[in-house]
Design a protein around this motif. Structure first.
Motif, PDB file in Angstrom:
ATOM      1  N   LEU A 111       0.835  -1.196   0.000  1.00  0.00           N
ATOM      2  CA  LEU A 111       0.000   0.000   0.000  1.00  0.00           C
ATOM      3  C   LEU A 111       0.867   1.243   0.000  1.00  0.00           C
ATOM      4  O   LEU A 111       1.896   1.289   0.690  1.00  0.00           O
ATOM      5  CB  LEU A 111      -0.884   0.032   1.246  1.00  0.00           C
ATOM      6  CG  LEU A 111      -1.824  -1.128   1.492  1.00  0.00           C
ATOM      7  CD1 LEU A 111      -2.493  -0.984   2.859  1.00  0.00           C
ATOM      8  CD2 LEU A 111      -2.878  -1.211   0.399  1.00  0.00           C
ATOM      9  N   LYS A 112       0.437   2.243  -0.738  1.00  0.00           N
ATOM     10  CA  LYS A 112       1.058   3.567  -0.659  1.00  0.00           C
ATOM     11  C   LYS A 112       0.164   4.408   0.234  1.00  0.00           C
ATOM     12  O   LYS A 112      -1.031   4.544  -0.021  1.00  0.00           O
ATOM     13  CB  LYS A 112       1.172   4.214  -2.040  1.00  0.00           C
ATOM     14  CG  LYS A 112       1.758   5.616  -1.986  1.00  0.00           C
ATOM     15  CD  LYS A 112       1.787   6.244  -3.362  1.00  0.00           C
ATOM     16  CE  LYS A 112       2.257   7.686  -3.281  1.00  0.00           C
ATOM     17  NZ  LYS A 112       2.144   8.365  -4.588  1.00  0.00           N
ATOM     18  N   ILE A 152      -4.383   8.852   2.777  1.00  0.00           N
ATOM     19  CA  ILE A 152      -4.961   8.220   1.600  1.00  0.00           C
ATOM     20  C   ILE A 152      -4.273   6.873   1.471  1.00  0.00           C
ATOM     21  O   ILE A 152      -3.046   6.781   1.528  1.00  0.00           O
ATOM     22  CB  ILE A 152      -4.724   9.061   0.322  1.00  0.00           C
ATOM     23  CG1 ILE A 152      -5.420  10.418   0.435  1.00  0.00           C
ATOM     24  CG2 ILE A 152      -5.208   8.306  -0.914  1.00  0.00           C
ATOM     25  CD1 ILE A 152      -5.066  11.388  -0.660  1.00  0.00           C
ATOM     26  N   ILE A 153      -5.043   5.821   1.299  1.00  0.00           N
ATOM     27  CA  ILE A 153      -4.533   4.457   1.195  1.00  0.00           C
ATOM     28  C   ILE A 153      -4.762   3.997  -0.247  1.00  0.00           C
ATOM     29  O   ILE A 153      -5.898   3.959  -0.715  1.00  0.00           O
ATOM     30  CB  ILE A 153      -5.262   3.503   2.154  1.00  0.00           C
ATOM     31  CG1 ILE A 153      -5.138   4.018   3.598  1.00  0.00           C
ATOM     32  CG2 ILE A 153      -4.738   2.082   2.016  1.00  0.00           C
ATOM     33  CD1 ILE A 153      -6.093   3.345   4.568  1.00  0.00           C
ATOM     34  N   GLU A 154      -3.670   3.668  -0.937  1.00  0.00           N
ATOM     35  CA  GLU A 154      -3.748   3.204  -2.321  1.00  0.00           C
ATOM     36  C   GLU A 154      -3.084   1.843  -2.450  1.00  0.00           C
ATOM     37  O   GLU A 154      -1.960   1.656  -1.993  1.00  0.00           O
ATOM     38  CB  GLU A 154      -3.040   4.164  -3.256  1.00  0.00           C
ATOM     39  CG  GLU A 154      -3.635   5.570  -3.277  1.00  0.00           C
ATOM     40  CD  GLU A 154      -2.809   6.520  -4.114  1.00  0.00           C
ATOM     41  OE1 GLU A 154      -3.043   6.555  -5.354  1.00  0.00           O
ATOM     42  OE2 GLU A 154      -1.937   7.191  -3.562  1.00  0.00           O
ATOM     43  N   VAL A 155      -3.755   0.910  -3.080  1.00  0.00           N
ATOM     44  CA  VAL A 155      -3.182  -0.403  -3.347  1.00  0.00           C
ATOM     45  C   VAL A 155      -2.194  -0.264  -4.502  1.00  0.00           C
ATOM     46  O   VAL A 155      -2.518   0.328  -5.528  1.00  0.00           O
ATOM     47  CB  VAL A 155      -4.266  -1.436  -3.707  1.00  0.00           C
ATOM     48  CG1 VAL A 155      -3.649  -2.771  -4.096  1.00  0.00           C
ATOM     49  CG2 VAL A 155      -5.247  -1.598  -2.551  1.00  0.00           C
ATOM     50  N   ILE A 156      -1.002  -0.813  -4.327  1.00  0.00           N
ATOM     51  CA  ILE A 156      -0.004  -0.833  -5.390  1.00  0.00           C
ATOM     52  C   ILE A 156      -0.153  -2.159  -6.120  1.00  0.00           C
ATOM     53  O   ILE A 156       0.017  -3.223  -5.531  1.00  0.00           O
ATOM     54  CB  ILE A 156       1.424  -0.681  -4.835  1.00  0.00           C
ATOM     55  CG1 ILE A 156       1.565   0.666  -4.137  1.00  0.00           C
ATOM     56  CG2 ILE A 156       2.446  -0.845  -5.943  1.00  0.00           C
ATOM     57  CD1 ILE A 156       2.880   0.867  -3.432  1.00  0.00           C
ATOM     58  N   LYS A 157      -0.505  -2.071  -7.380  1.00  0.00           N
ATOM     59  CA  LYS A 157      -0.679  -3.279  -8.190  1.00  0.00           C
ATOM     60  C   LYS A 157       0.632  -3.587  -8.886  1.00  0.00           C
ATOM     61  O   LYS A 157       1.258  -2.715  -9.465  1.00  0.00           O
ATOM     62  CB  LYS A 157      -1.794  -3.074  -9.203  1.00  0.00           C
ATOM     63  CG  LYS A 157      -3.136  -2.823  -8.538  1.00  0.00           C
ATOM     64  CD  LYS A 157      -4.229  -2.809  -9.557  1.00  0.00           C
ATOM     65  CE  LYS A 157      -5.569  -2.409  -9.121  1.00  0.00           C
ATOM     66  NZ  LYS A 157      -6.100  -2.561  -7.888  1.00  0.00           N
TER      67      LYS A 157
END
Length: 116
Positions: free
Chosen positions: A61-62, A110-115
């Motif tokens: 996660l970023k 902010i939580i972003e999934v790193i694909k």
């Protein structure tokens, strides 16, 4: 042609909308340092990891702190009971310190999934 462009835009918007969220995070450290996490890894408060009840082990996660726009990438390797207190994640001490001072205790990110 226009229809295809609109469909692609809708897909991109859908992906963007559901690949990030905003939430409050906390941190944990010394009291768990050296103990096994729920994934079986040994917890190291100096590594960039996090506990989550939502994301699978190994998810990267970023996290971006809304107050100062700094970011860190963490790997999910643990679970916890912190969601009942309204927190999305529990970060290792090192991960939290990349974003803010641990004296803050709780921050909104902010939580972003790193694909991959």
């Amino acid at each position: 042609m226009i229809k295809n462009i609109l469909i692609m835009c809708a897909i991109l918007l859908f992906s963007f909308t559901f690949s990030q969220e905003t939430g409050t995070v906390s941190w944990y450290g010394k009291q768990h340092h050296g103990k096994r996490t729920a994934s079986g890894e040994v917890f190291n408060m100096d590594s960039l990891t996090a506990a989550s009840n939502k994301y699978p082990f190994g998810t990267r996660l970023k996290l971006t702190y809304l107050e100062n726009n700094t970011s860190v990438t963490v790997k999910i390797n643990d679970r916890g009971g912190f969601s009942k207190y309204g927190r999305k994640l529990d970060l290792s001490k090192a991960a939290f310190e990349k974003l803010a001072s641990t004296t803050k205790g709780l921050i909104k990110v902010i939580i972003e999934v790193i694909k991959d």
